[in-house]
Design an enzyme around this catalytic site. Structure first.
Site, PDB file in Angstrom:
ATOM      1  N   ASN A   9       0.866  -1.182   0.000  1.00  0.00           N
ATOM      2  CA  ASN A   9       0.000   0.000   0.000  1.00  0.00           C
ATOM      3  C   ASN A   9       0.899   1.226   0.000  1.00  0.00           C
ATOM      4  O   ASN A   9       1.537   1.538   1.008  1.00  0.00           O
ATOM      5  CB  ASN A   9      -0.893  -0.039   1.248  1.00  0.00           C
ATOM      6  CG  ASN A   9      -1.732   1.215   1.389  1.00  0.00           C
ATOM      7  OD1 ASN A   9      -1.799   2.040   0.477  1.00  0.00           O
ATOM      8  ND2 ASN A   9      -2.385   1.366   2.537  1.00  0.00           N
ATOM      9  N   TRP A  10       0.938   1.902  -1.133  1.00  0.00           N
ATOM     10  CA  TRP A  10       1.856   3.040  -1.264  1.00  0.00           C
ATOM     11  C   TRP A  10       1.329   4.305  -0.587  1.00  0.00           C
ATOM     12  O   TRP A  10       2.039   5.298  -0.508  1.00  0.00           O
ATOM     13  CB  TRP A  10       2.131   3.340  -2.745  1.00  0.00           C
ATOM     14  CG  TRP A  10       2.812   2.234  -3.493  1.00  0.00           C
ATOM     15  CD1 TRP A  10       3.198   1.003  -2.995  1.00  0.00           C
ATOM     16  CD2 TRP A  10       3.199   2.238  -4.869  1.00  0.00           C
ATOM     17  NE1 TRP A  10       3.789   0.259  -3.974  1.00  0.00           N
ATOM     18  CE2 TRP A  10       3.804   0.984  -5.143  1.00  0.00           C
ATOM     19  CE3 TRP A  10       3.083   3.167  -5.903  1.00  0.00           C
ATOM     20  CZ2 TRP A  10       4.297   0.653  -6.413  1.00  0.00           C
ATOM     21  CZ3 TRP A  10       3.569   2.846  -7.160  1.00  0.00           C
ATOM     22  CH2 TRP A  10       4.174   1.609  -7.402  1.00  0.00           C
ATOM     23  N   LYS A  11       0.072   4.284  -0.181  1.00  0.00           N
ATOM     24  CA  LYS A  11      -0.543   5.453   0.470  1.00  0.00           C
ATOM     25  C   LYS A  11      -0.328   6.703  -0.409  1.00  0.00           C
ATOM     26  O   LYS A  11      -0.319   6.584  -1.627  1.00  0.00           O
ATOM     27  CB  LYS A  11       0.005   5.615   1.888  1.00  0.00           C
ATOM     28  CG  LYS A  11      -0.151   4.314   2.703  1.00  0.00           C
ATOM     29  CD  LYS A  11       0.149   4.463   4.156  1.00  0.00           C
ATOM     30  CE  LYS A  11      -0.035   3.103   4.837  1.00  0.00           C
ATOM     31  NZ  LYS A  11       0.142   3.160   6.275  1.00  0.00           N
ATOM     32  N   HIS A  96      -9.349   1.340   4.998  1.00  0.00           N
ATOM     33  CA  HIS A  96      -8.047   1.376   5.676  1.00  0.00           C
ATOM     34  C   HIS A  96      -8.190   2.228   6.947  1.00  0.00           C
ATOM     35  O   HIS A  96      -8.962   3.179   6.970  1.00  0.00           O
ATOM     36  CB  HIS A  96      -6.998   1.976   4.742  1.00  0.00           C
ATOM     37  CG  HIS A  96      -5.607   1.863   5.300  1.00  0.00           C
ATOM     38  ND1 HIS A  96      -5.108   2.760   6.223  1.00  0.00           N
ATOM     39  CD2 HIS A  96      -4.639   0.936   5.104  1.00  0.00           C
ATOM     40  CE1 HIS A  96      -3.879   2.385   6.555  1.00  0.00           C
ATOM     41  NE2 HIS A  96      -3.576   1.288   5.895  1.00  0.00           N
ATOM     42  N   GLU A  98      -6.496   4.518   8.128  1.00  0.00           N
ATOM     43  CA  GLU A  98      -6.297   5.955   7.933  1.00  0.00           C
ATOM     44  C   GLU A  98      -7.550   6.609   7.375  1.00  0.00           C
ATOM     45  O   GLU A  98      -7.849   7.767   7.660  1.00  0.00           O
ATOM     46  CB  GLU A  98      -5.077   6.186   7.013  1.00  0.00           C
ATOM     47  CG  GLU A  98      -3.779   5.923   7.779  1.00  0.00           C
ATOM     48  CD  GLU A  98      -2.666   5.330   6.951  1.00  0.00           C
ATOM     49  OE1 GLU A  98      -2.706   5.422   5.714  1.00  0.00           O
ATOM     50  OE2 GLU A  98      -1.736   4.765   7.569  1.00  0.00           O
ATOM     51  N   GLU A 168      -5.068  -4.939  10.646  1.00  0.00           N
ATOM     52  CA  GLU A 168      -4.009  -3.949  10.823  1.00  0.00           C
ATOM     53  C   GLU A 168      -4.239  -3.209  12.141  1.00  0.00           C
ATOM     54  O   GLU A 168      -4.995  -2.224  12.168  1.00  0.00           O
ATOM     55  CB  GLU A 168      -4.025  -2.933   9.674  1.00  0.00           C
ATOM     56  CG  GLU A 168      -3.767  -3.537   8.308  1.00  0.00           C
ATOM     57  CD  GLU A 168      -3.196  -2.511   7.343  1.00  0.00           C
ATOM     58  OE1 GLU A 168      -2.123  -2.777   6.796  1.00  0.00           O
ATOM     59  OE2 GLU A 168      -3.803  -1.442   7.147  1.00  0.00           O
ATOM     60  N   GLY A 174       3.082   2.065  10.845  1.00  0.00           N
ATOM     61  CA  GLY A 174       4.054   3.149  10.701  1.00  0.00           C
ATOM     62  C   GLY A 174       4.803   3.459  11.981  1.00  0.00           C
ATOM     63  O   GLY A 174       5.471   4.483  12.083  1.00  0.00           O
ATOM     64  N   SER A 214       3.849  -2.361  10.172  1.00  0.00           N
ATOM     65  CA  SER A 214       5.312  -2.470  10.303  1.00  0.00           C
ATOM     66  C   SER A 214       5.863  -3.819   9.855  1.00  0.00           C
ATOM     67  O   SER A 214       6.786  -4.360  10.477  1.00  0.00           O
ATOM     68  CB  SER A 214       5.744  -2.148  11.741  1.00  0.00           C
ATOM     69  OG  SER A 214       5.387  -0.816  12.064  1.00  0.00           O
ATOM     70  N   GLY A 235       3.064  -1.237   4.237  1.00  0.00           N
ATOM     71  CA  GLY A 235       3.093   0.194   3.932  1.00  0.00           C
ATOM     72  C   GLY A 235       4.505   0.624   3.572  1.00  0.00           C
ATOM     73  O   GLY A 235       4.981   0.401   2.460  1.00  0.00           O
TER      74      GLY A 235
END
Ligand code: 13P
Length: 255
Positions: A9-11, A96, A98, A168, A174, A214, A235
């Site tokens: 997932n490149w966000k 997600h 976020e 997650e 992160g 992570s 990520g």
């Protein structure tokens, strides 16, 4: 036997040229990796170009989100699941953490997006997971069960069997703080038991449950060796071809 999925997932990272460079670097590193499905999730602006570049390869493309509205219509700023399918996406990440944290995504909105994605023949990667306060308050089971049951509410067994779930834990995203394989495995087991209760054991055995938070080349092997962990949603470590390829090419996978 569930086929593992390793997804990056490149966000909100990578301008178009950077995105192209990353997949061109990644492709040869994973060309012989047939033990799992490999997925990258670039930002919307790079999706079409990346789909074209990866066409015919063993790397599939995911969008990071889609509209909760099926079909087309007056929904400014939205991108429909059909549009994503049309340009060559195979997967879409739904809810997600976020998006839950910063953009008001709920289990109810996730349910609509899952329906839209399935309706367009995209495979949803549905994200669930507790935050630190919820874990400290002993609410992990309750929160995750609610996310699973409300998110998948009203879906048929056939529909649920196509969905990939990503556990997650928000406190591990992160932060460099990975859930131990034991922690992840126990929540994955809980997810599978709830799926079995509501949609039957056969369906529960088909659903891939990924771990995210992570994930690094250094910890992927132990995670993949744990029961009920069917892959990873990565990520930060997916932003470099070298580290993502090392995760895809985890070794010693044996259950
Ligand atoms: P990190 O691997 O950077 O912790 O991110 C995990 C994640 O959110 C993947 O969707």
């Amino acid at each position: 036997m569930r086929r593992p999925v390793v997804a990056g997932n490149w966000k909100m990272h990578k301008l178009l040229a950077e995105a192209v460079r990353l997949v061109l670097d990644l492709k040869p590193r994973v060309v012989n990796s047939h033990h799992c499905e490999i997925v990258v999730a670039p930002p919307f602006t790079a999706l079409k170009t990346i789909c074209d570049r990866l066409n015919g390869s063993n790397i599939k493309v995911a969008a990071q989100d889609c509209s909760d509205q099926p079909g087309e219509g007056a929904f400014t700023g939205e991108v429909s699941a059909e549009m994503l399918k049309d340009i060559g996406c195979s997967y879409v990440i739904v809810a997600h953490s976020e998006r839950r944290q910063f953009y008001g995504e709920t289990n109810a909105s996730a349910n609509k997006k899952l329906r839209a994605a399935l309706g367009a023949s995209l495979i949803p990667i549905y994200c669930v997971g507790e935050d630190l306060a919820q874990r400290d308050a002993g609410l992990v089971e309750q929160i995750v069960e609610q996310q699973v049951l409300e998110g998948l509410s009203g879906l048929t067994s056939e529909q649920v069997s196509h969905i990939v779930i990503a556990y997650e834990p928000v406190w591990a995203i992160g932060t460099g703080r990975t859930a131990t394989p034991e922690i992840a495995s126990s929540v994955h087991g809980l997810i599978r038991s709830r799926l079995a209760k509501c949609w039957g054991r056969e369906v529960a055995e088909q659903v891939r449950v990924l771990y995210g938070g992570s994930v690094k080349p250094e910890n992927i092997q132990a995670l993949m060796a744990a029961r009920d962990i069917d892959g990873a949603l990565v990520g930060g470590a997916s932003l470099e071809a070298e580290s993502f390829a090392r995760i895809v090419n985890y070794i010693g996978y044996d259950r």
